[in-house]
Write an enzyme that holds these catalytic residues in place. Structure first.
Site, PDB file in Angstrom:
ATOM      1  N   CYS B  77     -76.868  83.453  46.627  1.00 16.31           N
ATOM      2  CA  CYS B  77     -77.042  82.413  45.595  1.00 16.31           C
ATOM      3  C   CYS B  77     -77.024  81.045  46.264  1.00 16.31           C
ATOM      4  O   CYS B  77     -77.828  80.158  45.948  1.00 16.31           O
ATOM      5  CB  CYS B  77     -75.918  82.468  44.576  1.00 16.31           C
ATOM      6  SG  CYS B  77     -75.644  84.058  43.812  1.00 16.31           S
ATOM      7  N   CYS B  80     -80.128  79.044  47.838  1.00 18.60           N
ATOM      8  CA  CYS B  80     -80.903  78.118  46.997  1.00 18.60           C
ATOM      9  C   CYS B  80     -80.004  76.986  46.495  1.00 18.60           C
ATOM     10  O   CYS B  80     -80.355  75.814  46.581  1.00 18.60           O
ATOM     11  CB  CYS B  80     -81.486  78.829  45.790  1.00 18.60           C
ATOM     12  SG  CYS B  80     -82.915  79.855  46.159  1.00 18.60           S
ATOM     13  N   HIS B  81     -78.849  77.385  45.923  1.00 23.16           N
ATOM     14  CA  HIS B  81     -77.953  76.397  45.293  1.00 23.16           C
ATOM     15  C   HIS B  81     -76.908  75.944  46.303  1.00 23.16           C
ATOM     16  O   HIS B  81     -75.714  76.210  46.142  1.00 23.16           O
ATOM     17  CB  HIS B  81     -77.284  77.016  44.056  1.00 23.16           C
ATOM     18  CG  HIS B  81     -78.262  77.624  43.096  1.00 23.16           C
ATOM     19  ND1 HIS B  81     -79.086  76.872  42.294  1.00 23.16           N
ATOM     20  CD2 HIS B  81     -78.545  78.924  42.806  1.00 23.16           C
ATOM     21  CE1 HIS B  81     -79.842  77.686  41.544  1.00 23.16           C
ATOM     22  NE2 HIS B  81     -79.530  78.929  41.849  1.00 23.16           N
ATOM     23  N   CYS B 112     -82.053  85.410  38.039  1.00 22.28           N
ATOM     24  CA  CYS B 112     -82.115  85.024  39.447  1.00 22.28           C
ATOM     25  C   CYS B 112     -82.102  86.265  40.338  1.00 22.28           C
ATOM     26  O   CYS B 112     -82.834  86.341  41.315  1.00 22.28           O
ATOM     27  CB  CYS B 112     -80.906  84.150  39.813  1.00 22.28           C
ATOM     28  SG  CYS B 112     -81.316  82.406  39.965  1.00 22.28           S
ATOM     29  N   CYS B 175     -67.143  84.044   9.973  1.00 16.36           N
ATOM     30  CA  CYS B 175     -66.444  83.265  11.008  1.00 16.36           C
ATOM     31  C   CYS B 175     -65.894  81.989  10.389  1.00 16.36           C
ATOM     32  O   CYS B 175     -64.781  81.553  10.682  1.00 16.36           O
ATOM     33  CB  CYS B 175     -67.393  82.894  12.145  1.00 16.36           C
ATOM     34  SG  CYS B 175     -68.399  84.230  12.796  1.00 16.36           S
ATOM     35  N   CYS B 178     -62.348  81.756   8.537  1.00 17.29           N
ATOM     36  CA  CYS B 178     -61.161  81.553   9.374  1.00 17.29           C
ATOM     37  C   CYS B 178     -61.237  80.219  10.107  1.00 17.29           C
ATOM     38  O   CYS B 178     -60.306  79.428  10.093  1.00 17.29           O
ATOM     39  CB  CYS B 178     -61.022  82.689  10.403  1.00 17.29           C
ATOM     40  SG  CYS B 178     -60.246  84.161   9.726  1.00 17.29           S
ATOM     41  N   HIS B 179     -62.365  79.989  10.796  1.00 20.00           N
ATOM     42  CA  HIS B 179     -62.379  78.928  11.801  1.00 20.00           C
ATOM     43  C   HIS B 179     -62.818  77.549  11.304  1.00 20.00           C
ATOM     44  O   HIS B 179     -62.567  76.553  11.976  1.00 20.00           O
ATOM     45  CB  HIS B 179     -63.209  79.378  13.007  1.00 20.00           C
ATOM     46  CG  HIS B 179     -62.625  80.594  13.680  1.00 20.00           C
ATOM     47  ND1 HIS B 179     -61.413  80.564  14.310  1.00 20.00           N
ATOM     48  CD2 HIS B 179     -63.067  81.875  13.773  1.00 20.00           C
ATOM     49  CE1 HIS B 179     -61.133  81.778  14.793  1.00 20.00           C
ATOM     50  NE2 HIS B 179     -62.115  82.589  14.473  1.00 20.00           N
ATOM     51  N   ARG B 216     -65.229  88.250  23.412  1.00 22.03           N
ATOM     52  CA  ARG B 216     -64.425  87.607  22.359  1.00 22.03           C
ATOM     53  C   ARG B 216     -65.073  87.780  20.990  1.00 22.03           C
ATOM     54  O   ARG B 216     -64.403  88.058  20.003  1.00 22.03           O
ATOM     55  CB  ARG B 216     -64.235  86.114  22.676  1.00 22.03           C
ATOM     56  CG  ARG B 216     -63.275  85.429  21.706  1.00 22.03           C
ATOM     57  CD  ARG B 216     -61.864  85.932  21.964  1.00 22.03           C
ATOM     58  NE  ARG B 216     -60.903  85.572  20.920  1.00 22.03           N
ATOM     59  CZ  ARG B 216     -60.690  86.294  19.816  1.00 22.03           C
ATOM     60  NH1 ARG B 216     -61.421  87.386  19.556  1.00 22.03           N
ATOM     61  NH2 ARG B 216     -59.756  85.939  18.957  1.00 22.03           N
ATOM     62  N   CYS B 220     -63.656  89.582  17.598  1.00 22.43           N
ATOM     63  CA  CYS B 220     -63.608  88.959  16.270  1.00 22.43           C
ATOM     64  C   CYS B 220     -64.276  89.864  15.247  1.00 22.43           C
ATOM     65  O   CYS B 220     -63.739  90.096  14.157  1.00 22.43           O
ATOM     66  CB  CYS B 220     -64.323  87.604  16.286  1.00 22.43           C
ATOM     67  SG  CYS B 220     -63.214  86.227  16.594  1.00 22.43           S
TER      68      CYS B 220
END
Lengths: 106, 259, 157
Positions: B77, B80-81, B112, B175, B178-179, B216, B220
């Site tokens: 990786c 290139c980076h 990539c 969602c 609750c949030h 995650r 939920c």
């Protein structure tokens, strides 16, 4: 291969009490959990830890399944001389992982 | 205890307003937007802030080694980076100009691998992919989330928003109930957060491991007894974009520590 | 209809719901039962023998409330000069509630300089954690700390 993180001061004065910290990537499967299909998951833990300073054992630990995943330890030692501090973890079936760091003592 | 939790959820559910009705659940006021960090105990916050003991750094470290490695890939990786990918993670998910698809960091890394590294696709839940996303996300730590939501991204934003406000599962909860509507309130021992993704990939105590935002989201959905979507599902990528837009301005915290 | 007695109280709505919740609770429990206080005592005797344990010299720092029992920070400090003639040999953490009472133990020596150790442990519920330190003269000292472990909002099975 387990990922290991060590914290050892690079330099210390002779007689200084220094803090050593170590963290190793390991799930510490307790043996008390069940998988999504209800099957028991076997215990799979690191049971021993040992730290040596210039070849001499300065700290040892023994782990049960109550140690949290990715075990963390912090302890202390007196800086005596320039040398290598080695950290070694041993699995319940004998596999060993280790890593070390250098310290310069003036 | 379970009965109490169920009762609490049912109360939330009963009080919830219909998202499509005349009185929808409002967005969180911009000035009230806070990271999940603010809902943690002081000890958990201290662990996230400890750059040695935060266990998420085990994955960041491994990701750095993989980033430099040429094993199993035609080139590393870093070939290139060479300057890393500072700030990149804060702009994901984003539209891939070549295909026009919305992709997240996991998708971009696998792209990539296919196009530039002649390597196999890493499974979504593999420790290798999680380590690479953790390492990349960590390079944007402290930077504000800044995703593009116009042009081709607009329809994905709207699909993600739709998912967020749609009731689902046996508990018939969205969602948003609750949030957006109930954050700050207690559900058993927890304080309900605003549901931002700015800490991910994050180390969750519940997982005893690092994990992705999709993991995650699956938790939920499972929590409200809905069928979770597969890892990497396009709808979850759309939700990821909506969550990022909703959290605009919050700083990326990966590797965060969460309950 | 008023006042008609329920002929099948075992199958009342409340009973059936309770039964269902009970089954769910059973499914969530770890495989063996929790260790009792007796098991903790047995684990202590196994490690240190049946010697008297003095209260004191061992200080524990733990959060009063742990938001998850999977990773609770524990810091232990033992009052000792840590000289070659007077030092802490061993520190051990015991749980009165985990399936295995012995959580971890640590061997120190005069080269430690300071009898202070930190780690992170799993706790199978709210409990009073027990730590014993063995000194170089063979005496045993103990300290305790009470921790409330809270339950997560959503249950993922």
């Amino acid at each position: 291969m387990a990922s290991i993180r060590l914290s050892v001061p690079s330099k210390a004065a002779s007689g200084d009490v220094i803090e050593l910290k170590a963290l190793i990537q390991y799930p510490m499967e307790s043996g008390y959990r069940r998988g999504s299909r209800g099957e028991a998951i076997a215990r799979d833990i690191i049971t021993k830890f040992e730290c040596t300073y210039d070849g001499e054992v300065i700290f040892k630990a023994s782990f049960g399944p109550g140690v949290a995943a990715n075990p963390f330890l912090s302890f202390h030692t007196v800086a005596t001389k320039t040398g290598t501090i080695t950290f070694k973890w041993t699995h319940q079936h004998g596999e060993v992982w280790s890593d070390s760091a250098e310290i310069i003592v003036t | 205890m379970i009965r109490i939790a169920l009762a609490a959820l049912i109360i939330i559910s009963a009080c919830g307003r219909q998202s499509a009705g005349p009185d929808p659940i409002p967005e969180i006021n911009a000035e009230d937007v806070v990271s999940g960090y603010s809902f943690l105990t002081a000890e958990t916050q201290a662990l996230q802030d400890d750059d040695f003991a935060n266990p998420g750094f085990l994955w960041v470290d491994r990701g750095e080694r993989l980033f430099e490695s040429t094993q199993g890939v035609s080139q590393s990786c870093s070939s290139c980076h060479s300057d890393g990918l500072v700030g990149a993670a804060a702009t994901f998910p984003k539209i891939d100009p070549a295909s026009g698809a919305l992709i997240n960091l996991e998708g971009r890394i696998n792209m990539c691998r296919k196009d530039h590294q002649q390597a196999d696709q890493l499974p979504y839940t593999s420790d290798e992919l999680l380590s690479l996303t953790s390492y990349t996300a960590h390079q944007s730590r402290g930077m504000p989330i800044n995703v593009d939501t116009i042009g081709q991204a607009a329809k994905h934003l709207s699909a993600g928003e739709d998912y967020f406000f749609t009731r689902r599962g046996q508990f018939n909860l969205s969602c948003a109930q609750c949030h957006n509507q109930s954050w700050g309130q207690k559900l058993r021992g927890d304080t309900i957060s605003q549901g931002h993704g700015n800490g991910f990939p994050a180390y969750r105590f519940e997982w005893q491991s690092m994990g992705s935002l999709h993991q995650r989201l699956r938790d939920c959905d499972t929590g409200i007894r809905a069928e979770p979507l597969p890892y990497g599902d396009q709808t979850y990528v759309d939700v990821e974009l909506y969550l990022a837009a909703r959290a605009a301005g919050l700083k990326l915290e990966s590797p965060a520590v969460r309950r | 209809m008023i006042g008609k007695p329920d002929k099948h109280p075992d199958f009342s709505r409340r009973g059936v719901l309770g039964l269902g919740a009970g089954l769910v609770s059973v499914a969530l429990l770890p495989l063996p039962a929790f260790a009792a206080e007796d098991d903790m005592r047995a684990a202590q005797v196994k490690l240190f023998g049946d010697r008297p344990i003095n209260v004191g010299r061992v200080n524990l720092k733990v959060p009063p409330i742990a938001e998850n029992g999977y990773s609770v920070p524990v810091s232990i400090n033992v009052d000792s000069p840590m000289t070659s003639g007077d030092y802490v040999k061993r520190i051990a953490i015991f749980s009165p509630r985990n399936p295995v009472s012995h959580i971890a133990d640590f061997e120190l020596g005069p080269r430690s300089g300071k009898a202070e150790v930190s780690t992170r442990v799993r706790l199978g519920g709210s409990q009073i954690l027990n730590v014993i330190a063995e000194m170089s003269d063979g005496s045993l000292w103990s300290g305790t700390a009470e921790i409330t472990v809270t339950l997560a909002a959503c249950i993922i099975m």
